[in-house]
Design a protein around this motif. Structure first.
Motif, PDB file in Angstrom:
ATOM      1  N   ASN A 120      -6.966   8.142   4.637  1.00 47.06           N
ATOM      2  CA  ASN A 120      -6.147   9.255   4.173  1.00 47.06           C
ATOM      3  C   ASN A 120      -5.634  10.066   5.374  1.00 47.06           C
TER       4      ASN A 120
ATOM      5  N   ASP B 134      -1.146   7.028  -3.576  1.00 46.44           N
ATOM      6  CA  ASP B 134      -2.349   7.420  -2.816  1.00 46.44           C
ATOM      7  C   ASP B 134      -2.616   6.572  -1.577  1.00 46.44           C
TER       8      ASP B 134
ATOM      9  N   PRO C 258      -4.214   3.776  -1.075  1.00 45.88           N
ATOM     10  CA  PRO C 258      -5.679   3.679  -1.062  1.00 45.88           C
ATOM     11  C   PRO C 258      -6.268   2.670  -0.084  1.00 45.88           C
TER      12      PRO C 258
ATOM     13  N   SER D  37     -15.247   3.526   3.822  1.00 45.13           N
ATOM     14  CA  SER D  37     -14.514   3.204   2.591  1.00 45.13           C
ATOM     15  C   SER D  37     -13.765   1.876   2.702  1.00 45.13           C
TER      16      SER D  37
ATOM     17  N   HIS E 179       2.154   2.680  -3.325  1.00 46.77           N
ATOM     18  CA  HIS E 179       1.199   3.406  -4.169  1.00 46.77           C
ATOM     19  C   HIS E 179       1.126   4.868  -3.710  1.00 46.77           C
TER      20      HIS E 179
ATOM     21  N   THR F 268     -10.914  -0.713   2.814  1.00 51.23           N
ATOM     22  CA  THR F 268      -9.544  -0.683   3.333  1.00 51.23           C
ATOM     23  C   THR F 268      -8.983  -2.103   3.357  1.00 51.23           C
TER      24      THR F 268
ATOM     25  N   ASN G  18       0.818  -1.204   0.000  1.00 47.80           N
ATOM     26  CA  ASN G  18       0.000   0.000   0.000  1.00 47.80           C
ATOM     27  C   ASN G  18       0.861   1.268   0.000  1.00 47.80           C
TER      28      ASN G  18
END
Lengths: 203, 203
Positions: free
Chosen positions: B85, B79, B81, B161, B77, B163, B74
């Motif tokens: 955040n 972002d 994601p 969201s 990457h 995860t 992760n």
């Protein structure tokens, strides 16, 4: 204000106290008497439905699972000193190491240690079959050399700086010792080093 | 290049494949035949001394423990994601929730599920005493309503969201199902929703 629900006897709540002190956060404690079963009282179950200690409350919300609580508290500090610095160019690797040692400790050591504790310390309250404790100890003994090697290789369990993984392993190793596991010298030295930290709770 | 060491049979390595696909990372796989004991071959033990699958190698280094591997991937990457955040004003709380559900899953469910699997699926290769499997199932059944409630309350297991906790729980719930645990409707729906994701591995 942060309120920490802890047992009157020493428990995993001590790891949260240590984190609170490392982070310099103000808190109050509420004592739950495990012998009286207060962790199953309607008052406490309203705070944590699973009846688990430690639990903290902060700004009207409650938080459970000691390591997750420590992660939350760490985020309240501007420097987040108990996890690797996200600005560090080796962050991905350092964060991996932190996650790896914790994941390994939970699945390969703590899970068996917890069953062993239920049998040996908590009077086998779940009626585990005779012999289960032996199997648990064998699994733990198989995993321990890996953790010992980490202590040997590095200044702290997850690398060159103190993190919440040290708070976790200090507890884990002390717990093993309490259950009669003889720890090698480098682990004893590691525990001594941690106990000399300025913010280590005096007991 | 990322190399993933996986078993020829479905295992926890599938969670890493799913993460690799969600993250759009290129990788190759090397198959380890568990029936031939290849996870204990000198070649593989040189990669991972504990002989655990999955393991990945990346830039000459090796990484173990599926969830820690996913955390590492992760971070590759831009972002990130699969974790909340860090710029989100509720980051502390969202990150806590992620850590809480994973910690709970590992200690209250996976630990017993793993022993149960060793007994029921792996032919009790560690010779656990008769009855241990029953105790493990009781502990799991005690913990499951907490996890079911999380599925009920929120769109994803750790909030609104997707995860890495969803990758973890998809595996955990599927594993329970494989061992004959009847999952409630909301959990079946949750698994269906996850399996419809574009990057969910086709098996």
């Amino acid at each position: 204000m942060i309120t920490l629900y802890k047992y009157t006897h020493p428990s995993r709540a001590e790891t949260v106290i240590w984190a609170l002190q490392e982070l310099g956060l103000e808190y109050e404690t509420k004592e739950i008497d495990g012998k009286k079963g207060e962790q199953r009282s309607p008052e406490f179950l309203a705070v944590n439905p699973f009846g688990k200690i430690p639990t903290i409350t902060h700004e009207g919300k409650h938080f459970t699972e000691s390591l997750a609580i420590i992660e939350y508290l760490n985020e309240l500090h501007p420097d987040k000193p108990l996890t690797p610095n996200t600005a560090d160019e080796n962050f991905a690797e350092k964060n991996y190491k932190l996650r790896q040692v914790i994941s390994f400790g939970m699945i390969e050591i703590e899970s068996y240690l917890w069953i062993l504790t239920k049998i040996k310390v908590l009077d086998n309250y779940e009626n585990w079959p005779e012999g289960t404790a032996n199997n648990c100890m064998k699994c733990i003994q198989k995993a321990l050399p890996i953790a010992y090697a980490w202590v040997d290789e590095q200044e702290y369990i997850a690398g060159d700086s103190f993190t919440l993984a040290d708070i976790y392993y200090q507890h884990l190793f002390s717990w093993l010792k309490m259950l009669g596991v003889a720890l090698p010298e480098q682990v004893q030295d590691y525990l001594k080093k941690l106990s000399k930290r300025e913010k280590f709770p005096k007991r």
